[in-house]
Design a protein around this motif. Structure first.
Motif, PDB file in Angstrom:
ATOM      1  N   THR A   1     -20.071  68.187  49.342  1.00 27.09           N
ATOM      2  CA  THR A   1     -18.668  68.191  48.795  1.00 27.09           C
ATOM      3  C   THR A   1     -18.319  66.585  48.223  1.00 27.09           C
ATOM      4  N   LEU A   2     -18.918  65.691  49.085  1.00 26.54           N
ATOM      5  CA  LEU A   2     -18.533  64.175  48.857  1.00 26.54           C
ATOM      6  C   LEU A   2     -19.169  63.881  47.544  1.00 26.54           C
ATOM      7  N   VAL A   3     -20.490  64.322  47.661  1.00 28.09           N
ATOM      8  CA  VAL A   3     -21.457  63.776  46.461  1.00 28.09           C
ATOM      9  C   VAL A   3     -20.850  64.273  45.145  1.00 28.09           C
ATOM     10  N   PHE A   4     -20.347  65.615  45.211  1.00 23.46           N
ATOM     11  CA  PHE A   4     -19.955  66.368  44.018  1.00 23.46           C
ATOM     12  C   PHE A   4     -18.324  65.741  43.382  1.00 23.46           C
ATOM     13  N   VAL A   5     -17.504  65.568  44.464  1.00 22.28           N
ATOM     14  CA  VAL A   5     -16.347  64.790  44.269  1.00 22.28           C
ATOM     15  C   VAL A   5     -16.569  63.574  43.619  1.00 22.28           C
ATOM     16  N   GLY A   6     -17.345  62.764  44.228  1.00 27.51           N
ATOM     17  CA  GLY A   6     -17.683  61.536  43.602  1.00 27.51           C
ATOM     18  C   GLY A   6     -18.743  61.454  42.481  1.00 27.51           C
ATOM     19  N   TRP A   7     -18.745  62.680  41.693  1.00 30.39           N
ATOM     20  CA  TRP A   7     -20.197  62.627  40.690  1.00 30.39           C
ATOM     21  C   TRP A   7     -19.752  61.519  39.560  1.00 30.39           C
ATOM     22  N   TRP A   8     -18.715  60.809  39.299  1.00 31.47           N
ATOM     23  CA  TRP A   8     -18.518  59.857  38.448  1.00 31.47           C
ATOM     24  C   TRP A   8     -19.337  58.602  38.949  1.00 31.47           C
ATOM     25  N   TRP A   9     -19.597  58.633  40.069  1.00 30.53           N
ATOM     26  CA  TRP A   9     -20.582  57.297  40.815  1.00 30.53           C
ATOM     27  C   TRP A   9     -21.753  57.524  40.426  1.00 30.53           C
ATOM     28  N   PHE A  10     -22.376  58.622  40.976  1.00 34.55           N
ATOM     29  CA  PHE A  10     -23.708  58.732  41.184  1.00 34.55           C
ATOM     30  C   PHE A  10     -24.397  60.018  40.244  1.00 34.55           C
ATOM     31  N   LEU A  11     -24.084  61.195  40.581  1.00 34.29           N
ATOM     32  CA  LEU A  11     -24.486  62.440  39.804  1.00 34.29           C
ATOM     33  C   LEU A  11     -24.357  62.272  38.103  1.00 34.29           C
ATOM     34  N   ARG A  12     -23.298  61.589  37.818  1.00 38.71           N
ATOM     35  CA  ARG A  12     -23.212  61.386  36.392  1.00 38.71           C
ATOM     36  C   ARG A  12     -24.337  60.484  35.798  1.00 38.71           C
ATOM     37  N   LYS A  13     -24.769  59.400  36.516  1.00 43.43           N
ATOM     38  CA  LYS A  13     -25.722  58.755  36.114  1.00 43.43           C
ATOM     39  C   LYS A  13     -27.135  59.167  36.349  1.00 43.43           C
ATOM     40  N   LEU A  14     -27.399  59.925  37.460  1.00 42.84           N
ATOM     41  CA  LEU A  14     -28.718  60.466  37.763  1.00 42.84           C
ATOM     42  C   LEU A  14     -28.955  61.544  36.556  1.00 42.84           C
ATOM     43  N   VAL A  15     -27.840  62.361  36.117  1.00 40.45           N
ATOM     44  CA  VAL A  15     -28.078  63.475  35.299  1.00 40.45           C
ATOM     45  C   VAL A  15     -28.307  62.787  33.948  1.00 40.45           C
ATOM     46  N   ARG A  16     -27.659  61.628  33.476  1.00 41.93           N
ATOM     47  CA  ARG A  16     -27.979  61.156  32.314  1.00 41.93           C
ATOM     48  C   ARG A  16     -29.454  60.692  32.199  1.00 41.93           C
ATOM     49  N   ILE A  17     -29.871  59.936  33.283  1.00 41.87           N
ATOM     50  CA  ILE A  17     -31.218  59.422  33.390  1.00 41.87           C
ATOM     51  C   ILE A  17     -32.129  60.507  33.173  1.00 41.87           C
ATOM     52  N   GLY A  18     -31.833  61.738  33.855  1.00 48.60           N
ATOM     53  CA  GLY A  18     -32.807  62.776  33.729  1.00 48.60           C
ATOM     54  C   GLY A  18     -32.780  63.228  32.419  1.00 48.60           C
ATOM     55  N   ARG A  19     -31.665  63.354  31.777  1.00 48.00           N
ATOM     56  CA  ARG A  19     -31.667  63.999  30.550  1.00 48.00           C
ATOM     57  C   ARG A  19     -32.517  62.969  29.343  1.00 48.00           C
ATOM     58  N   THR A  20     -31.921  61.897  29.652  1.00 49.80           N
ATOM     59  CA  THR A  20     -32.657  60.685  28.646  1.00 49.80           C
ATOM     60  C   THR A  20     -34.109  60.553  28.670  1.00 49.80           C
ATOM     61  N   HIS A  21     -34.637  60.454  29.941  1.00 48.09           N
ATOM     62  CA  HIS A  21     -36.073  60.079  30.184  1.00 48.09           C
ATOM     63  C   HIS A  21     -36.721  61.705  30.434  1.00 48.09           C
TER      64      HIS A  21
END
Lengths: 86, 890
Positions: free
Chosen positions: B78-98
């Motif tokens: 829950t904490l990780v998803f609630v804080g998506w702006w910090w980490f998940l957003r970056k991770l997903v962007r990297i995953g999609r870009t690369h």
């Protein structure tokens, strides 16, 4: 103070957007603190078994509040195309 | 009462339904009609594979044994998803870009497309996930056996047989829908849709049981709260450190577990889905855990003592003869298990085939890629082989350890194992200084410590590590006891293992990163990953110059399939504005292609494949440096060329100047020649005519004869003088003239020169200005020659000065061992363009007043002065024609 420093002339929309980003960044920290807060006086209590109920209710209510906050923010945070900050 | 056979029938029907769902979604996706397949809610539901059978059944068991501890497993994510702006957003962007295909690919890509790192992460993932798959097989088998025990008349097969058939069915499903497409996104719409349906089923099942328990067994919420309050749930058995540990572990697991990475990052089709998932996924978890406590409390009070709390979800409805509900719960558990196994298997198979099988294949086939057959087939085959291998491994793991308590605790053990990726992952995303060596050191150390302190001890001395080692340490060294390293006794084994493995992992990662130096490609990738949100593109790229598009197409066809490759190439050609032609292998195109290929085979392999075609290794900053060197050389050469060309321009200008001068002189010479012929001809003609008159005339007066012969004499003298002058000049020029130095006073020399050079009869008479006092200078030189110069200058002044009252000023000055004598008149002087040629031979300016001169005077003067060691030059700016004669004096 610069001449155009009057707050009246701030771009209110972009200012609000930036504050929502601040809020989104703070939210997980608030969540972590809220989840860890009961530790000292609940789990570490030594004597007789603590009643689980108040604690359980606290967690569920807090959890729901977190979800609600995330829900509100998901509509307030800027989209990619109108994002100006990094 | 449910018979076992009906159960099997229902399960089979359910599986068939899932096949249909997956097939339908897959065909829709193939036709490009993604529609609601791309809904953020499908994405959110697919995330629910986080709740496996282990949590579906086990959460209640955990609540019954450890109170609220089960909550931590849900609160971390829950904490990780609630804080998506910090980490998940970056991770997903990297995953999609690369075009990241797995967590191993992520780390490999971040740390300079390192193949070694990918292998380590893959091994770690397999080690951490295989027991987990075994756990799911066990839970399905157990739930089957619950029904089998009740249905005593049936001939239910044993646990292992059930597990075997479940594993086989899952293998078929996964191969069908997990390797059907090999598209660049590595996205499986059919699978995602199926697990979304399963997510709904398990939520509905758990909620139904909860509602049944609260309103069917107990008397509503009030009653259940009272029962929970009164229940003897021992929350003190969980310690604070364990609570924190579980929070951290589950937060790490939500992104590090191979299956979670697969659904969160790889299957993500739109970054904006995270926005919805940020609250919807925590809400899903919330609902999943809402009734856990009531079910646990009711199970503890209602069920007979000794009943397995892990199966309360299933046994409570059966106990109350709710067959349909029990069936639903069974399907929920079945769903939890199968969806987890399917996605985990796909994720693992992708890693194994991309990072282990394909590199070996590429290595074995060497540089002969184009002749080595269809890479696409090899890829799909290796993917399928990996799926079967992973499931087989899981099945055998279940057979070896099945039923033991070792398997029950494997969930958290697996979490701890995959969490070893966290330092390298977070460091890689936020810290540019993280290096491959640091990541490798941390991972290997953390992984080893995890095996030693948690994984092997989990078998309780049955397998590989015996009880003696567990109790007293290897070779009796108590400091090395796996569950009490360096004497850290009285610690929860999980907390102990996490502190040691993650602590050493993180410290090594940071320290080694600080001490080592990253390779150029690593630095580039690091910058790309860390700054992914600021800059979106521009990766380390191929020079591609030596590439043939045909080769690229052949390779792309083998990896992506014919149609996809041709479409890609056509689109690229259209973008380059080349209709019906192959695209140029530009940098952008090759980069794009590499990314597309990376979607199928992983970044490192794609890089290697294109590297084989480019005939070189990767492009790296080394190459760039080489290019820069070449550029520097070229620049230097061009600078040299420029200098030379400047020189040439200068020379050309000089040549042009010289040429102009030559042309002028030539013109002068021509003029002179005609002049001199005229000069020679005129006296010659008069000599000849008078000579003829003298010869033929016999009645001439003696006076006439005298006059005529006088003319002949004068003309001959003029001829002689002219020829003398020419001879003199030629002597002086060739240096054959002999000088007769003598000493004399300058003033008397000038006196003589003026007397000889200035004719007193000519009008208007020229006025001479002199300062006799300054002329008292004695010089030693050829006085006759010097006076010849003075005479020439004086007579020139008289001849050419065009002023009405002509004046000649003679000024003598002495400086620096030289004496200079200026002859300046007050005429109009000499035009600038003619100053250069007045000293040349045969030169004479306008003929206006040039009577009786052949234009040799100044040329002779110059030659004389040269022979005397002095100079004569024209001095401009004196108001008229001014000549300065300089002469060295002793």
């Amino acid at each position: 103070m610069s001449e155009q420093g009057n707050p009246k002339f701030l771009d209110v929309k972009s200012y609000r957007r930036k504050r929502w980003i601040d809020a989104a960044r703070i939210l997980p920290l608030v969540g972590a603190i809220g989840i860890l807060m009961p530790l000292p006086f609940l789990f570490l209590a030594t004597d007789d078994a603590q009643p689980a109920l108040p604690l359980a209710i606290y967690f569920f209510v807090f959890w729901l509040a977190l979800i609600l906050a995330a829900f509100v923010m998901s509509y307030r945070l800027p989209r990619e195309d109108d994002l100006t900050d990094g | 009462m449910l018979s076992f056979n009906i159960l099997v029938l229902v399960a089979t029907l359910y599986v068939t339904f899932l096949f249909a769902v997956a097939f339908g979604a897959d065909s829709r996706a193939r036709q490009g009609r993604l529609g609601w397949l791309k809904s953020p809610f499908v994405y959110t539901l697919s995330l629910s594979i986080y709740t496996t059978a282990w949590t579906f059944y086990g959460a209640v068991g955990s609540a019954a044994r450890n109170g609220l501890e089960f909550l931590a497993i849900y609160l971390g994510p829950t904490l990780v998803f609630v804080g998506w702006w910090w980490f998940l957003r970056k991770l997903v962007r990297i995953g999609r870009t690369h075009r990241i295909t797995s967590i191993a690919d992520l780390l490999s890509s971040r740390y300079g497309k390192s193949a070694g790192l990918a292998v380590v992460v893959t091994v770690l993932a397999v080690a951490g996930t295989t027991p987990y798959i075994a756990l799911q097989l066990q839970s399905v088998a157990l739930s089957f056996s619950v029904f089998a025990q009740i249905d005593e008349g049936s001939t239910a097969p044993g646990l292992q047989a059930i597990a075997f058939w479940v594993a086989a069915g899952l293998a078929v499903f996964t191969i069908l829908f997990g390797t059907r497409t090999l598209d660049s996104n590595e996205q499986h719409h059919g699978v995602v849709m199926a697990i979304a349906v399963e997510a709904v089923v398990k939520l509905v099942a758990l909620l139904s049981v909860g509602i049944f328990v609260v309103w069917g067994v107990a008397n509503g919420p009030g009653d259940i709260l009272a029962r929970i309050d009164a229940a003897d749930i021992d929350i003190n058995s969980a310690s604070g450190s364990r609570w924190v540990t579980l929070l951290l572990l589950s937060a790490a697991a939500i992104v590090c577990l191979p299956r979670m990475f697969q659904v969160t990052v790889v299957e993500n089709s739109d970054e904006q889905h995270l926005r919805t998932a940020s609250w919807a996924f925590p809400l899903y978890l919330f609902l999943m855990s809402l009734f856990v406590l009531p079910i646990a409390v009711m199970g503890l009070t209602e069920m007979p003592a000794g009943a397995n709390p892990d199966l309360f979800v299933l046994t409570l409805p059966i106990f109350h003869d709710q067959d349909l509900l029990a069936m639903l719960v069974f399907l929920g558990g079945f769903s939890s298990a199968t969806s987890m196994v399917i996605v985990a298997t796909i994720a693992l198979a992708t890693m194994v085939s991309n990072h282990i099988v394909m590199p070996i294949f590429l290595y074995r086939s060497g540089a002969n890629l184009q002749l080595s057959g269809d890479v696409r087939n090899v890829l799909i085959l290796s993917r399928r082989f990996s799926i079967v291998a992973v499931l087989t491994l899981g099945y055998f793991y279940f057979r070896v350890t099945g039923g033991s308590s070792a398997l029950a605790s494997i969930g958290l053990i697996a979490f701890t194992g995959v969490a070893q990726v966290v330092p390298a992952m977070i460091g890689g995303l936020f810290w540019r200084g993280a290096t491959r060596k640091g990541a490798l050191a941390g991972l290997v150390a953390g992984f080893s410590l995890w095996i030693y302190t948690l994984f092997l001890p989990s078998f309780e001395g049955v397998w590989l590590m015996n009880a003696e080692v567990l109790l007293n340490g290897p070779f009796g060294i108590s400091a090395l006891r796996p569950q009490a390293l360096l004497g850290m006794n009285d610690m929860d084994p999980l907390v102990h293992a996490l502190i040691w493995s993650m602590g050493v992992n993180a410290v090594l990662f940071v320290v080694v990163s600080l001490m080592t130096f990253p390779s150029p490609l690593e630095r580039l990738q690091g910058a790309q990953f860390v700054n992914v949100l600021e800059l979106s593109q521009a990766e380390a790229s191929w020079k591609s110059m030596s590439l043939e598009t045909d080769d690229l197409l052949v390779m792309a066809q083998r990896v992506m399939g014919n149609d996809a490759a041709v479409t890609l190439f056509q689109r690229a050609a259209a973008e380059q504005g080349r209709q019906n032609a192959m695209p140029e292998p530009t940098r952008e195109f090759v980069d794009h292609l590499e990314r597309e290929l990376a979607g199928s085979v992983g970044a490192a392999t794609a890089h290697a494949m294109i590297g084989q075609l480019t005939g070189g290794a990767s492009v790296s900053v080394e190459d760039l440096i080489a290019v820069a060197d070449e550029t520097a050389q070229i620049m230097e050469q061009s600078a040299q060329l420029e200098a030379k060309s400047r020189e040439l321009v200068k020379t050309a200008a000089q040549l042009r100047e010289a040429n102009t001068k030559l042309t002028e002189i030539s013109v002068q010479k021509d003029g002179f020649l005609s002049q001199i012929s005229h000069e020679l001809r005129t006296p010659m003609t008069s000599i000849r005519s008078f000579a003829e008159i003298l010869r033929s005339g016999d009645k001439m007066e003696p006076a006439d004869i005298r006059r005529f012969s006088g003319i002949i004499h004068d003309e001959s003298q003029r001829l002689t003088r002219l020829l003398d002058e020419l001879l003199d000049l030629s002597f002086l020029e060739s240096g054959q003239a002999t000088l007769n130095p003598s000493e004399g006073e300058l003033s008397s020399l000038i006196d003589r020169a003026l007397a000889a050079g200035i004719s007193s009869t000519q009008t208007p008479q020229i006025t001479i200005h002199r300062n006799e006092g300054r002329e008292k200078i004695r010089v030693t030189t050829d006085l006759d020659r010097l006076s010849q110069v003075f005479i020439n200058l004086a007579s020139n002044a008289q001849k050419y000065c065009d002023a009405t009252n002509p004046e000649l000023t003679i000024r003598v000055a002495r400086r620096d061992g030289q004496v200079s004598i200026d002859f300046a008149d007050n005429g109009s002087g000499i035009a600038p363009d003619q100053r250069d040629i007045i000293f040349e031979k045969f030169s004479r300016l306008s003929d206006a007043s040039a009577a009786g001169s052949a234009g040799l005077g100044l040329a002779i003067c110059r030659e004389i002065m040269r022979n005397l060691g002095g100079t004569i030059r024209y001095v401009p700016g004196k108001g008229g024609a001014a000549f300065r004669v300089t002469l060295p004096i002793a």
